[in-house]
Design a protein around this motif. Structure first.
Motif, mmCIF file in Angstrom:
data_model
loop_
_atom_site.group_PDB
_atom_site.id
_atom_site.type_symbol
_atom_site.label_atom_id
_atom_site.label_comp_id
_atom_site.label_asym_id
_atom_site.label_seq_id
_atom_site.Cartn_x
_atom_site.Cartn_y
_atom_site.Cartn_z
ATOM 1 N N ALA A 369 -113.041 30.790 46.330
ATOM 2 C CA ALA A 369 -113.791 30.805 45.075
ATOM 3 C C ALA A 369 -115.056 29.989 45.308
ATOM 4 O O ALA A 369 -114.981 28.793 45.627
ATOM 5 C CB ALA A 369 -112.963 30.214 43.944
ATOM 6 N N VAL A 370 -116.202 30.625 45.182
ATOM 7 C CA VAL A 370 -117.488 29.977 45.422
ATOM 8 C C VAL A 370 -118.186 29.780 44.076
ATOM 9 O O VAL A 370 -118.428 30.753 43.355
ATOM 10 C CB VAL A 370 -118.371 30.822 46.365
ATOM 11 C CG1 VAL A 370 -119.712 30.141 46.587
ATOM 12 C CG2 VAL A 370 -117.657 31.075 47.682
ATOM 13 N N PHE A 371 -118.500 28.538 43.758
ATOM 14 C CA PHE A 371 -119.183 28.229 42.502
ATOM 15 C C PHE A 371 -120.661 28.006 42.817
ATOM 16 O O PHE A 371 -121.041 27.007 43.433
ATOM 17 C CB PHE A 371 -118.553 27.007 41.843
ATOM 18 C CG PHE A 371 -117.138 27.249 41.402
ATOM 19 C CD1 PHE A 371 -116.869 27.770 40.151
ATOM 20 C CD2 PHE A 371 -116.075 26.991 42.265
ATOM 21 C CE1 PHE A 371 -115.566 28.014 39.748
ATOM 22 C CE2 PHE A 371 -114.773 27.232 41.877
ATOM 23 C CZ PHE A 371 -114.520 27.757 40.603
ATOM 24 N N GLY A 574 -103.174 31.162 44.845
ATOM 25 C CA GLY A 574 -103.502 31.436 43.457
ATOM 26 C C GLY A 574 -104.967 31.349 43.108
ATOM 27 O O GLY A 574 -105.347 31.598 41.954
ATOM 28 N N VAL A 575 -105.809 31.001 44.080
ATOM 29 C CA VAL A 575 -107.248 30.902 43.821
ATOM 30 C C VAL A 575 -107.899 32.196 44.295
ATOM 31 O O VAL A 575 -107.876 32.497 45.492
ATOM 32 C CB VAL A 575 -107.871 29.696 44.548
ATOM 33 C CG1 VAL A 575 -109.377 29.631 44.260
ATOM 34 C CG2 VAL A 575 -107.188 28.401 44.141
ATOM 35 N N PRO A 576 -108.489 32.981 43.388
ATOM 36 C CA PRO A 576 -109.086 34.250 43.807
ATOM 37 C C PRO A 576 -110.392 34.031 44.557
ATOM 38 O O PRO A 576 -111.099 33.052 44.333
ATOM 39 C CB PRO A 576 -109.336 34.967 42.482
ATOM 40 C CG PRO A 576 -109.537 33.866 41.498
ATOM 41 C CD PRO A 576 -108.626 32.750 41.942
ATOM 42 N N SER A 577 -110.708 34.935 45.458
ATOM 43 C CA SER A 577 -111.987 34.865 46.158
ATOM 44 C C SER A 577 -113.064 35.520 45.304
ATOM 45 O O SER A 577 -112.786 36.378 44.468
ATOM 46 C CB SER A 577 -111.888 35.562 47.514
ATOM 47 O OG SER A 577 -111.546 36.931 47.346
ATOM 48 N N GLY A 578 -114.296 35.104 45.517
ATOM 49 C CA GLY A 578 -115.419 35.663 44.774
ATOM 50 C C GLY A 578 -116.401 34.575 44.404
ATOM 51 O O GLY A 578 -116.130 33.373 44.564
ATOM 52 N N THR A 579 -117.555 34.993 43.930
ATOM 53 C CA THR A 579 -118.592 34.058 43.508
ATOM 54 C C THR A 579 -118.605 33.975 41.992
ATOM 55 O O THR A 579 -118.654 35.004 41.306
ATOM 56 C CB THR A 579 -119.971 34.502 44.022
ATOM 57 O OG1 THR A 579 -119.946 34.541 45.450
ATOM 58 C CG2 THR A 579 -121.057 33.544 43.566
ATOM 59 N N VAL A 612 -112.104 29.188 34.635
ATOM 60 C CA VAL A 612 -113.274 29.981 35.020
ATOM 61 C C VAL A 612 -112.848 31.173 35.866
ATOM 62 O O VAL A 612 -113.205 32.324 35.583
ATOM 63 C CB VAL A 612 -114.300 29.111 35.785
ATOM 64 C CG1 VAL A 612 -115.463 29.969 36.285
ATOM 65 C CG2 VAL A 612 -114.817 27.987 34.893
ATOM 66 N N TRP A 613 -112.076 30.917 36.942
ATOM 67 C CA TRP A 613 -111.742 32.049 37.821
ATOM 68 C C TRP A 613 -110.715 33.000 37.211
ATOM 69 O O TRP A 613 -110.603 34.142 37.621
ATOM 70 C CB TRP A 613 -111.331 31.590 39.207
ATOM 71 C CG TRP A 613 -110.050 30.802 39.333
ATOM 72 C CD1 TRP A 613 -108.803 31.187 38.967
ATOM 73 C CD2 TRP A 613 -109.908 29.499 39.920
ATOM 74 N NE1 TRP A 613 -107.883 30.221 39.269
ATOM 75 C CE2 TRP A 613 -108.528 29.173 39.870
ATOM 76 C CE3 TRP A 613 -110.789 28.602 40.501
ATOM 77 C CZ2 TRP A 613 -108.033 27.966 40.358
ATOM 78 C CZ3 TRP A 613 -110.293 27.418 40.991
ATOM 79 C CH2 TRP A 613 -108.938 27.106 40.918
ATOM 80 N N SER A 614 -110.000 32.539 36.170
ATOM 81 C CA SER A 614 -109.080 33.448 35.477
ATOM 82 C C SER A 614 -109.771 34.242 34.380
ATOM 83 O O SER A 614 -109.196 35.189 33.842
ATOM 84 C CB SER A 614 -107.921 32.659 34.869
ATOM 85 O OG SER A 614 -108.391 31.826 33.812
#
Length: 750
Positions: A369-371, A574-579, A612-614
């Motif tokens: 997960a990239v913030f 449980g942490v999805p990948s993506g920006t 946020v990622w959910s």
């Protein structure tokens, strides 16, 4: 001043005074006027032609007015010494004398720069983050002054006019030195520029006053009087405007730190209650007759007044936060990797050949997960990492004037849950409060960064690989913090880097590349062991870095987007990948790590990033930040598209509208007063929640069990001894050797 001249030349005084005395005093006064005008004009022109020349006409008026105000004060002081000879008339040396003086001056300059360099290398503290710049600056100053002294002395000696040793060459040399230093060594001058400019004014005023022959000419006398009148007019205009033009005052402070510092010294004379914050000339004290009210005061809840001059009165207290220690552990380990001075955009940057600048971290980010809009809570490591590790804004534990005590850190909470905690960091003399809760602390590489230009990333990776293997072998959940330091200024050339050039930006990118290159084996080991299938890896910058923007290099002293925005990557079960483009804060990582790793929820100023990622809450989060580095008292708030930055000491305020790319644009403080008030109210409410009497009372109750343990104090004392040993203190070296013999086998050994 002209009134004084009229008085001292009145007929009654002429009659009572000894013959010739009145004419000598009158001539001295005329010399003083000419010197004041020349000094003011010289330093004003030099300053206006410096890096801040585009700040605008109002800021320019503040420059000449502030320097004029200082010149008027200095002139009045010198006027009290009017009966004391000031300098002497300038001699008219022969051509032979001039040639010999020039040759002697050049030879002296060449020799003195070598001697000064050796002395400066020996005397300037190794831990100074701008040490190289200060050494070069000191050597340059010594060369200029030594050359000026020899030049004047040769002329005086050869012409047999000892009184011809005028001070004006020193003033001219200092102005030239100051002009060069303003552009080349801005960080070294930070907070000290006012003293250089005052020194310039003193030397120029007294030095130009010694050019007595010029002041005896009628037209020069007229120019001197008219010029001094103009000087006084600029002073009065500045005094009238400086407290009402917020935008111009801010531009003035940002672009002309020397005169702004002088104005700050003058402002201090009007601090009527003595609390360090005046209420005039743009000052921020809202009641300058009550020393218990001011920007450094603690907000008293429900007393009906705004004690700290921001946010109004806080009506009620928040309940005491619960003890954050979880009762059981989920057995999920955490690796935290922080990279010093890591700018947000460098993760996507490319080399000169078009390849990724950070290929290892780019590869890691594909499954993380990239913030893309993460913000630090302070622009320097100490406050930023203590905020990160405690989940609290910096003003909760340190507002720059008080230390309030810290809430339990991640390391303390996880240690209480049964984790093994380990820290590998290399920030020279990092606050010991940042190390609370760690079973093992390795600061060995910090010694190589005492002058802030070490190349140690590869050594840190070697340590991290050994430490990771040892922790894995223990079979218990662990929390490992690894801090890489190389991108921190001073930026140095890296051989073999795929970025060519010697500019500040090129050297910084070379260090970023080398840090990523050195991280490769660690990230490969993490991937090879499939650690992220059973544990969490968090990689972040502790703050950003300026590499030439607005003529600045470094961080700590400013609140620009380049020093607050940082990369943040999270990877694990449980942490999805993506920006994710939601604006978040580093302070949010405290509740996030506790929830993911230990199933704990604790009181915090942050919010769990899983929202946020959910997709449960993707709204931008308000950001608050502050710095107290070297007395730079700045605080900031970001909400919506607005960013407010306030200088607590001077009242200078900036209001920016941040665009999609993160650019701040121009200061809009005068154009959007309603938005400025709303942002300041928001900042004030946050400030009051962190700094009030209920919070302080609670922390005082907890203080007995929040003291620094002996193990942490031991690490701090050992690092101080290392610095003293490096500087040649034999006793410190012996203390280190004795401690190594006596502590062999300790868990604090490196």
């Amino acid at each position: 001043m002209s009134g004084m001249i009229g008085t001292i030349t009145s007929p009654s005084i002429r009659a009572a005074a000894p013959p010739g005395l009145v004419s000598r005093i009158s001539a001295r006064a005329e010399h003083l006027l000419a010197g004041a005008f020349a000094a003011w004009l010289s330093i004003s022109v030099q300053t206006l032609l410096g890096p801040g020349r585009a700040a605008g006409p109002a800021a320019a008026l503040f420059v000449v007015g502030t320097l004029g105000l200082a010149t008027c004060v200095l002139t009045a002081v010198v006027a009290l010494l009017v009966f004391i000879p000031i300098g002497a008339s300038v001699p008219r040396p022969s051509a032979r004398t001039l040639l010999f003086a020039c040759a002697a001056s050049a030879a002296t300059g060449a020799l003195s720069v070598f001697v000064a360099s050796v002395l400066a290398e020996a005397l300037v503290p190794l831990g100074l983050d701008v040490r190289d710049a200060v050494v070069r600056m000191t050597a340059t100053a010594m060369r200029i002054f030594a050359a000026a002294i020899v030049f004047a002395a040769v002329i005086a000696g050869m012409e047999r006019k000892a009184s011809a040793f005028a001070l004006w060459p020193f003033g001219v040399a200092l102005v030239a030195f100051r002009a060069a230093a303003a552009g080349d060594f801005s960080l070294a001058l930070a907070g000290r520029a006012a003293h250089y400019d005052l020194a310039c004014l003193v030397l120029l005023l007294v030095g130009f006053s010694s050019l007595g022959r010029l002041a005896t000419l009628p037209h020069v006398r007229t120019v001197a009087r008219a010029g001094f009148a103009l000087l006084v007019a600029c002073c009065l205009a500045t005094l009238a405007l400086v407290g009402t033009r917020a935008g111009a005052r801010s531009a003035f402070e940002e672009s002309f730190p020397g005169p702004a510092g002088i104005l700050g010294l003058i402002r201090g004379f009007f601090d009527f209650d003595g609390d360090g914050f005046p209420g005039v000339l743009g000052g921020t004290d809202c009641d300058d007759w009550d020393e218990t009210v001011g920007p450094a005061a603690i907000e008293i809840i429900g007393n009906g007044r705004d004690d700290n001059c921001i946010g109004g009165d806080l009506p009620t207290a928040a309940p005491d936060p619960p003890d954050p220690l979880p009762t059981a552990t989920s057995g999920t380990s955490v690796i935290l990797v922080t990279i010093d001075a890591w700018r947000a955009e460098t993760l996507a940057a490319r080399t000169d050949e078009g390849d990724p600048l950070m290929p290892n971290l780019k590869s890691f980010a594909r499954s993380a997960a990239v913030f893309s809009r993460a913000y630090a809570q302070a622009p320097y490591t100490d406050l930023s990492m203590r905020s990160f590790l405690t989940g609290r804004y910096p003003m909760d534990f340190d507002d720059g004037t008080h230390f309030f005590g810290q809430e339990p850190s991640l390391a303390e909470v996880l240690k209480g849950a049964g984790y093994v905690t380990s820290c590998l960091q290399q920030v020279w003399l990092l606050s010991p409060y940042a190390l609370l809760g760690f079973d093992r602390i390795d600061t060995e590489l910090a010694a190589e960064n005492a002058d802030f230009n070490g190349i140690t990333s590869h050594k840190m990776t070697a340590k991290a690989l050994r430490e990771l293997a040892a922790l894995e072998a223990r079979g218990r959940p662990f929390f490992l913090w690894i801090h890489y330091f190389d991108p921190h200024s001073t930026h140095v050339l890296i051989s073999g880097a795929p970025v060519v050039g010697t500019s500040e930006r090129s050297r910084y990118l070379q260090e970023i590349w080398f840090t990523d290159h050195s991280l490769g084996p660690l990230l490969a080991a993490i991937a090879g062991s499939r650690f992220t299938e059973r544990g969490y890896v968090v990689i972040a910058g502790d703050h950003g870095e300026l590499i030439g923007e607005k003529g600045r290099v470094g961080h700590a002293l400013w609140m620009d987007e380049e020093v607050l925005r940082v990369p943040l990557l999270v990877r694990g079960p449980g942490v999805p990948s993506g920006t994710f483009g939601t604006r978040i804060r580093l302070v949010d990582m405290y509740p996030t790590i506790l929830a993911l790793a230990a199933g704990a929820r604790a009181a915090t100023d942050g919010r769990d990033l899983s929202d946020v990622w959910s997709g449960r809450d993707t709204r931008d989060r308000d950001v608050f930040a502050m710095t107290s580095y070297r007395g730079s008292r700045l605080r900031a708030a970001i909400s919506g598209s607005w960013k407010l930055v306030e200088n607590v000491a001077s009242g200078a305020t900036w209001l920016f509208r941040i665009d999609a790319s993160g650019r701040e644009g121009d200061n809009l403080i005068d154009d959007h007063p309603a938005d400025a008030r709303r942002m300041r109210d928001l900042l004030g409410r946050r400030w009051d929640l962190s700094m009030n009497d209920a919070v302080v009372r609670r922390k005082l109750r907890l203080l007995p069990r929040r003291m620094l343990p002996d193990a942490i104090t031991k690490v701090w004392e050992r690092d101080v001894s290392r610095l003293e040993c490096q500087r040649g203190d034999d006793a410190a070296c012996r203390r280190i050797e004795a401690a190594a013999r006596g502590d062999r086998g300790s868990n604090l050994d490196n």
